[in-house]
Write a protein that holds these residues in place. Sequence first.
Motif, PDB file in Angstrom:
ATOM      1  N   HIS A 185       0.873  -1.181   0.000  1.00  0.00           N
ATOM      2  CA  HIS A 185       0.000   0.000   0.000  1.00  0.00           C
ATOM      3  C   HIS A 185       0.904   1.223   0.000  1.00  0.00           C
ATOM      4  O   HIS A 185       1.681   1.415   0.941  1.00  0.00           O
ATOM      5  CB  HIS A 185      -0.900   0.004   1.231  1.00  0.00           C
ATOM      6  N   ILE A 186       0.807   2.047  -1.045  1.00  0.00           N
ATOM      7  CA  ILE A 186       1.707   3.190  -1.192  1.00  0.00           C
ATOM      8  C   ILE A 186       0.951   4.492  -0.992  1.00  0.00           C
ATOM      9  O   ILE A 186      -0.117   4.703  -1.573  1.00  0.00           O
ATOM     10  CB  ILE A 186       2.388   3.174  -2.573  1.00  0.00           C
ATOM     11  N   VAL A 187       1.546   5.362  -0.181  1.00  0.00           N
ATOM     12  CA  VAL A 187       1.057   6.725   0.012  1.00  0.00           C
ATOM     13  C   VAL A 187       2.171   7.635  -0.479  1.00  0.00           C
ATOM     14  O   VAL A 187       3.345   7.391  -0.196  1.00  0.00           O
ATOM     15  CB  VAL A 187       0.756   7.012   1.495  1.00  0.00           C
ATOM     16  N   GLY A 188       1.836   8.691  -1.198  1.00  0.00           N
ATOM     17  CA  GLY A 188       2.843   9.607  -1.719  1.00  0.00           C
ATOM     18  C   GLY A 188       3.385   9.091  -3.030  1.00  0.00           C
ATOM     19  O   GLY A 188       2.707   8.385  -3.772  1.00  0.00           O
ATOM     20  N   GLY A 189       4.607   9.446  -3.344  1.00  0.00           N
ATOM     21  CA  GLY A 189       5.209   9.021  -4.593  1.00  0.00           C
ATOM     22  C   GLY A 189       6.486   9.794  -4.863  1.00  0.00           C
ATOM     23  O   GLY A 189       7.041  10.447  -3.987  1.00  0.00           O
ATOM     24  N   THR A 190       6.930   9.723  -6.109  1.00  0.00           N
ATOM     25  CA  THR A 190       8.137  10.396  -6.536  1.00  0.00           C
ATOM     26  C   THR A 190       7.791  11.311  -7.697  1.00  0.00           C
ATOM     27  O   THR A 190       7.039  10.931  -8.596  1.00  0.00           O
ATOM     28  CB  THR A 190       9.235   9.378  -6.897  1.00  0.00           C
ATOM     29  N   LEU A 191       8.305  12.536  -7.660  1.00  0.00           N
ATOM     30  CA  LEU A 191       7.945  13.516  -8.668  1.00  0.00           C
ATOM     31  C   LEU A 191       8.651  13.242  -9.992  1.00  0.00           C
ATOM     32  O   LEU A 191       8.023  13.208 -11.042  1.00  0.00           O
ATOM     33  CB  LEU A 191       8.264  14.930  -8.164  1.00  0.00           C
ATOM     34  N   PHE A 192       9.966  13.046  -9.963  1.00  0.00           N
ATOM     35  CA  PHE A 192      10.740  12.775 -11.175  1.00  0.00           C
ATOM     36  C   PHE A 192      11.448  11.438 -11.033  1.00  0.00           C
ATOM     37  O   PHE A 192      12.669  11.372 -10.941  1.00  0.00           O
ATOM     38  CB  PHE A 192      11.773  13.881 -11.419  1.00  0.00           C
ATOM     39  N   HIS A 200       2.905  -1.033   4.367  1.00  0.00           N
ATOM     40  CA  HIS A 200       2.574   0.345   4.014  1.00  0.00           C
ATOM     41  C   HIS A 200       3.860   1.102   3.710  1.00  0.00           C
ATOM     42  O   HIS A 200       4.773   1.131   4.540  1.00  0.00           O
ATOM     43  CB  HIS A 200       1.815   1.017   5.151  1.00  0.00           C
ATOM     44  N   LEU A 201       3.923   1.692   2.511  1.00  0.00           N
ATOM     45  CA  LEU A 201       5.070   2.499   2.102  1.00  0.00           C
ATOM     46  C   LEU A 201       4.637   3.952   2.013  1.00  0.00           C
ATOM     47  O   LEU A 201       3.676   4.272   1.305  1.00  0.00           O
ATOM     48  CB  LEU A 201       5.591   2.049   0.742  1.00  0.00           C
ATOM     49  N   ASN A 202       5.338   4.798   2.711  1.00  0.00           N
ATOM     50  CA  ASN A 202       5.124   6.237   2.632  1.00  0.00           C
ATOM     51  C   ASN A 202       6.323   6.793   1.877  1.00  0.00           C
ATOM     52  O   ASN A 202       7.446   6.779   2.394  1.00  0.00           O
ATOM     53  CB  ASN A 202       5.040   6.848   4.028  1.00  0.00           C
ATOM     54  N   ILE A 203       6.097   7.250   0.649  1.00  0.00           N
ATOM     55  CA  ILE A 203       7.170   7.671  -0.233  1.00  0.00           C
ATOM     56  C   ILE A 203       7.024   9.165  -0.528  1.00  0.00           C
ATOM     57  O   ILE A 203       5.987   9.587  -1.056  1.00  0.00           O
ATOM     58  CB  ILE A 203       7.135   6.890  -1.564  1.00  0.00           C
ATOM     59  N   TYR A 204       8.063   9.929  -0.207  1.00  0.00           N
ATOM     60  CA  TYR A 204       8.072  11.372  -0.474  1.00  0.00           C
ATOM     61  C   TYR A 204       9.417  11.707  -1.114  1.00  0.00           C
ATOM     62  O   TYR A 204      10.413  11.887  -0.407  1.00  0.00           O
ATOM     63  CB  TYR A 204       7.868  12.162   0.815  1.00  0.00           C
ATOM     64  N   CYS A 205       9.462  11.731  -2.448  1.00  0.00           N
ATOM     65  CA  CYS A 205      10.727  11.872  -3.172  1.00  0.00           C
ATOM     66  C   CYS A 205      10.619  12.885  -4.297  1.00  0.00           C
ATOM     67  O   CYS A 205       9.555  13.056  -4.884  1.00  0.00           O
ATOM     68  CB  CYS A 205      11.125  10.542  -3.791  1.00  0.00           C
ATOM     69  N   LEU A 206      11.774  13.456  -4.616  1.00  0.00           N
ATOM     70  CA  LEU A 206      11.832  14.366  -5.741  1.00  0.00           C
ATOM     71  C   LEU A 206      12.434  13.656  -6.956  1.00  0.00           C
ATOM     72  O   LEU A 206      11.744  13.405  -7.933  1.00  0.00           O
ATOM     73  CB  LEU A 206      12.651  15.609  -5.369  1.00  0.00           C
ATOM     74  N   PHE A 207      13.708  13.303  -6.918  1.00  0.00           N
ATOM     75  CA  PHE A 207      14.378  12.604  -8.021  1.00  0.00           C
ATOM     76  C   PHE A 207      14.767  11.205  -7.538  1.00  0.00           C
ATOM     77  O   PHE A 207      15.938  10.947  -7.250  1.00  0.00           O
ATOM     78  CB  PHE A 207      15.625  13.363  -8.461  1.00  0.00           C
TER      79      PHE A 207
END
Length: 108
Positions: free
Chosen positions: A63-70, A86-93
């Motif tokens: 289960h993923i919350v957030g993501g990666t922009l690039f 549960h994965l909480n992902i907050y990434c830019l590159f």
Amino acid sequence: MNLLLFGDRKERLAPNWHDETIVSLAGDADLDGSAGTGANPSITFVGLFGDLKLKVPAGSRIHIVGGTLFGDRRLGVSPGEGPDIHLNIYCLFCDVTVYDDDASLGIK
């Protein structure tokens, strides 16, 4: 909590892991959590320039919350009745790869 400033980290998570946090300025995190999870397992990954590669128990439900922009998100987990992770992902590159078998994504 793991903090990666300018380096990579390869780690096997302890059996029954349940809550991990990785903050990466410019480093890759390669985590092996396939030995099993505890209750309510979750991983939080916050990154600017860095990738997350996570090996999970077979049949895990991700289960993923957030993501990666690039970046890319790759899931190679076979269907099954494994743990809910549960994965909480907050990434830019960043690229995020979650798999349960090295051969499923061609990972070495």
